[in-house]
Design a protein around this motif. Sequence first.
Motif, PDB file in Angstrom:
ATOM      1  N   GLY A   1     -12.893 -23.860 -47.052  1.00  0.00           N
ATOM      2  CA  GLY A   1     -14.033 -23.043 -47.440  1.00  0.00           C
ATOM      3  C   GLY A   1     -14.183 -21.734 -46.703  1.00  0.00           C
ATOM      4  N   GLY A   2     -13.557 -21.632 -45.541  1.00  0.00           N
ATOM      5  CA  GLY A   2     -13.610 -20.392 -44.798  1.00  0.00           C
ATOM      6  C   GLY A   2     -14.983 -20.044 -44.254  1.00  0.00           C
ATOM      7  N   GLU A   3     -15.202 -18.735 -44.112  1.00  0.00           N
ATOM      8  CA  GLU A   3     -16.426 -18.227 -43.492  1.00  0.00           C
ATOM      9  C   GLU A   3     -17.673 -18.566 -44.297  1.00  0.00           C
ATOM     10  OE1 GLU A   3     -18.204 -13.936 -42.042  1.00  0.00           O
ATOM     11  OE2 GLU A   3     -16.041 -14.144 -42.311  1.00  0.00           O
ATOM     12  N   VAL A   4     -17.544 -18.597 -45.611  1.00  0.00           N
ATOM     13  CA  VAL A   4     -18.698 -18.911 -46.458  1.00  0.00           C
ATOM     14  C   VAL A   4     -19.236 -20.304 -46.132  1.00  0.00           C
ATOM     15  CG1 VAL A   4     -19.456 -19.333 -48.832  1.00  0.00           C
ATOM     16  CG2 VAL A   4     -18.024 -17.358 -48.320  1.00  0.00           C
ATOM     17  N   VAL A   5     -18.343 -21.259 -45.991  1.00  0.00           N
ATOM     18  CA  VAL A   5     -18.744 -22.633 -45.688  1.00  0.00           C
ATOM     19  C   VAL A   5     -19.372 -22.718 -44.292  1.00  0.00           C
ATOM     20  CG1 VAL A   5     -17.838 -24.952 -45.222  1.00  0.00           C
ATOM     21  CG2 VAL A   5     -17.175 -23.744 -47.288  1.00  0.00           C
ATOM     22  N   THR A   6     -18.787 -22.005 -43.342  1.00  0.00           N
ATOM     23  CA  THR A   6     -19.347 -21.982 -41.992  1.00  0.00           C
ATOM     24  C   THR A   6     -20.760 -21.396 -42.013  1.00  0.00           C
ATOM     25  OG1 THR A   6     -17.143 -21.771 -41.046  1.00  0.00           O
ATOM     26  CG2 THR A   6     -18.982 -21.140 -39.634  1.00  0.00           C
ATOM     27  N   ASP A   7     -20.949 -20.323 -42.760  1.00  0.00           N
ATOM     28  CA  ASP A   7     -22.270 -19.697 -42.877  1.00  0.00           C
ATOM     29  C   ASP A   7     -23.273 -20.633 -43.558  1.00  0.00           C
ATOM     30  OD1 ASP A   7     -21.314 -17.447 -41.589  1.00  0.00           O
ATOM     31  OD2 ASP A   7     -21.081 -16.272 -43.426  1.00  0.00           O
ATOM     32  N   LEU A   8     -22.826 -21.334 -44.605  1.00  0.00           N
ATOM     33  CA  LEU A   8     -23.701 -22.299 -45.286  1.00  0.00           C
ATOM     34  C   LEU A   8     -24.128 -23.405 -44.330  1.00  0.00           C
ATOM     35  CD1 LEU A   8     -22.357 -23.060 -48.884  1.00  0.00           C
ATOM     36  CD2 LEU A   8     -24.661 -22.352 -48.240  1.00  0.00           C
ATOM     37  N   ALA A   9     -23.182 -23.918 -43.561  1.00  0.00           N
ATOM     38  CA  ALA A   9     -23.493 -24.978 -42.597  1.00  0.00           C
ATOM     39  C   ALA A   9     -24.532 -24.483 -41.591  1.00  0.00           C
ATOM     40  CB  ALA A   9     -22.228 -25.438 -41.880  1.00  0.00           C
ATOM     41  N   ARG A  10     -24.374 -23.251 -41.134  1.00  0.00           N
ATOM     42  CA  ARG A  10     -25.348 -22.681 -40.192  1.00  0.00           C
ATOM     43  C   ARG A  10     -26.723 -22.561 -40.840  1.00  0.00           C
ATOM     44  NH1 ARG A  10     -21.199 -18.252 -38.159  1.00  0.00           N
ATOM     45  NH2 ARG A  10     -20.253 -19.410 -36.443  1.00  0.00           N
ATOM     46  N   LEU A  11     -26.756 -22.131 -42.092  1.00  0.00           N
ATOM     47  CA  LEU A  11     -28.040 -22.016 -42.789  1.00  0.00           C
ATOM     48  C   LEU A  11     -28.701 -23.375 -42.974  1.00  0.00           C
ATOM     49  CD1 LEU A  11     -27.446 -19.234 -45.449  1.00  0.00           C
ATOM     50  CD2 LEU A  11     -29.289 -19.323 -43.771  1.00  0.00           C
ATOM     51  N   TYR A  12     -27.921 -24.373 -43.366  1.00  0.00           N
ATOM     52  CA  TYR A  12     -28.468 -25.721 -43.513  1.00  0.00           C
ATOM     53  C   TYR A  12     -29.026 -26.217 -42.178  1.00  0.00           C
ATOM     54  CZ  TYR A  12     -26.108 -26.103 -48.104  1.00  0.00           C
ATOM     55  OH  TYR A  12     -25.682 -25.917 -49.393  1.00  0.00           O
ATOM     56  N   ASP A  13     -28.266 -25.981 -41.089  1.00  0.00           N
ATOM     57  CA  ASP A  13     -28.722 -26.399 -39.760  1.00  0.00           C
ATOM     58  C   ASP A  13     -29.993 -25.654 -39.365  1.00  0.00           C
ATOM     59  OD1 ASP A  13     -26.631 -28.176 -39.534  1.00  0.00           O
ATOM     60  OD2 ASP A  13     -25.436 -26.911 -38.193  1.00  0.00           O
ATOM     61  N   TYR A  14     -30.041 -24.358 -39.663  1.00  0.00           N
ATOM     62  CA  TYR A  14     -31.224 -23.565 -39.340  1.00  0.00           C
ATOM     63  C   TYR A  14     -32.441 -24.096 -40.108  1.00  0.00           C
ATOM     64  CZ  TYR A  14     -34.478 -19.681 -39.010  1.00  0.00           C
ATOM     65  OH  TYR A  14     -35.608 -18.920 -38.805  1.00  0.00           O
ATOM     66  N   CYS A  15     -32.241 -24.406 -41.383  1.00  0.00           N
ATOM     67  CA  CYS A  15     -33.344 -24.947 -42.191  1.00  0.00           C
ATOM     68  C   CYS A  15     -33.829 -26.274 -41.614  1.00  0.00           C
ATOM     69  CB  CYS A  15     -32.919 -25.105 -43.648  1.00  0.00           C
ATOM     70  SG  CYS A  15     -32.762 -23.536 -44.536  1.00  0.00           S
ATOM     71  N   ALA A  16     -32.909 -27.135 -41.201  1.00  0.00           N
ATOM     72  CA  ALA A  16     -33.298 -28.416 -40.602  1.00  0.00           C
ATOM     73  C   ALA A  16     -34.081 -28.176 -39.314  1.00  0.00           C
ATOM     74  CB  ALA A  16     -32.067 -29.279 -40.332  1.00  0.00           C
ATOM     75  N   PHE A  17     -33.632 -27.231 -38.498  1.00  0.00           N
ATOM     76  CA  PHE A  17     -34.331 -26.887 -37.257  1.00  0.00           C
ATOM     77  C   PHE A  17     -35.740 -26.390 -37.551  1.00  0.00           C
ATOM     78  CE2 PHE A  17     -35.557 -23.433 -34.353  1.00  0.00           C
ATOM     79  CZ  PHE A  17     -35.677 -24.140 -33.169  1.00  0.00           C
ATOM     80  N   ARG A  18     -35.883 -25.512 -38.554  1.00  0.00           N
ATOM     81  CA  ARG A  18     -37.198 -24.968 -38.908  1.00  0.00           C
ATOM     82  C   ARG A  18     -38.110 -26.064 -39.468  1.00  0.00           C
ATOM     83  NH1 ARG A  18     -39.474 -21.414 -36.629  1.00  0.00           N
ATOM     84  NH2 ARG A  18     -40.470 -20.426 -38.406  1.00  0.00           N
ATOM     85  N   LEU A  19     -37.535 -27.013 -40.212  1.00  0.00           N
ATOM     86  CA  LEU A  19     -38.340 -28.122 -40.723  1.00  0.00           C
ATOM     87  C   LEU A  19     -38.843 -29.003 -39.577  1.00  0.00           C
ATOM     88  CD1 LEU A  19     -36.446 -29.167 -43.965  1.00  0.00           C
ATOM     89  CD2 LEU A  19     -38.641 -27.981 -43.767  1.00  0.00           C
ATOM     90  N   TYR A  20     -37.985 -29.229 -38.617  1.00  0.00           N
ATOM     91  CA  TYR A  20     -38.416 -29.994 -37.445  1.00  0.00           C
ATOM     92  C   TYR A  20     -39.568 -29.268 -36.759  1.00  0.00           C
ATOM     93  CZ  TYR A  20     -38.430 -32.247 -32.904  1.00  0.00           C
ATOM     94  OH  TYR A  20     -38.821 -32.895 -31.759  1.00  0.00           O
ATOM     95  N   HIS A  21     -39.411 -27.953 -36.590  1.00  0.00           N
ATOM     96  CA  HIS A  21     -40.475 -27.142 -35.990  1.00  0.00           C
ATOM     97  C   HIS A  21     -41.758 -27.242 -36.824  1.00  0.00           C
ATOM     98  CE1 HIS A  21     -42.528 -23.666 -34.211  1.00  0.00           C
ATOM     99  NE2 HIS A  21     -42.792 -23.316 -35.455  1.00  0.00           N
ATOM    100  N   ALA A  22     -41.624 -27.106 -38.130  1.00  0.00           N
ATOM    101  CA  ALA A  22     -42.788 -27.174 -39.020  1.00  0.00           C
ATOM    102  C   ALA A  22     -43.508 -28.507 -38.870  1.00  0.00           C
ATOM    103  CB  ALA A  22     -42.372 -26.962 -40.473  1.00  0.00           C
TER     104      ALA A  22
END
Length: 130
Positions: A76-97
């Motif tokens: 998947g290359g860089e796109v997949v890495t970026d998606l994984a980071r976004l998913y992780d960021y969303c999970a982090f923000r949900l935990y914060h919320a």
Amino acid sequence: MDYEAYRSYHSVNLEAQTATASPVQLVLVLFDGLLEELARARGHLEGQRFEQKGDSITKCINILNGLSSALDFESGGEVVTDLARLYDYCAFRLYHASVELDVAALDEVVSLLGTLKGGWMGVRDQHEAA
């Protein structure tokens, strides 16, 4: 229609959708479920139903983790890495919320996921046109 009948219908409908779905269509089904659950989480948060809020946010984080674990990091290359980071960021923000009872953080995730869903819809449309 009572709630249990609706859940039963929804479950059968979901099974029918996933039985014939392509991988991209499965991602979109997960996004639909994720966005629906986020709307429920927001309602629980606003209604101060904290146990239900916690359950909803946990479901959302589990879906995000599932989406992330299904990514093909080898090809998947860089796109997949970026998606994984976004998913992780969303999970982090949900935990914060959840911990901070922060509706704005929840809304940020909904906005990000809406944009990502649009991207996945574009991928689906490209595949269907090909």
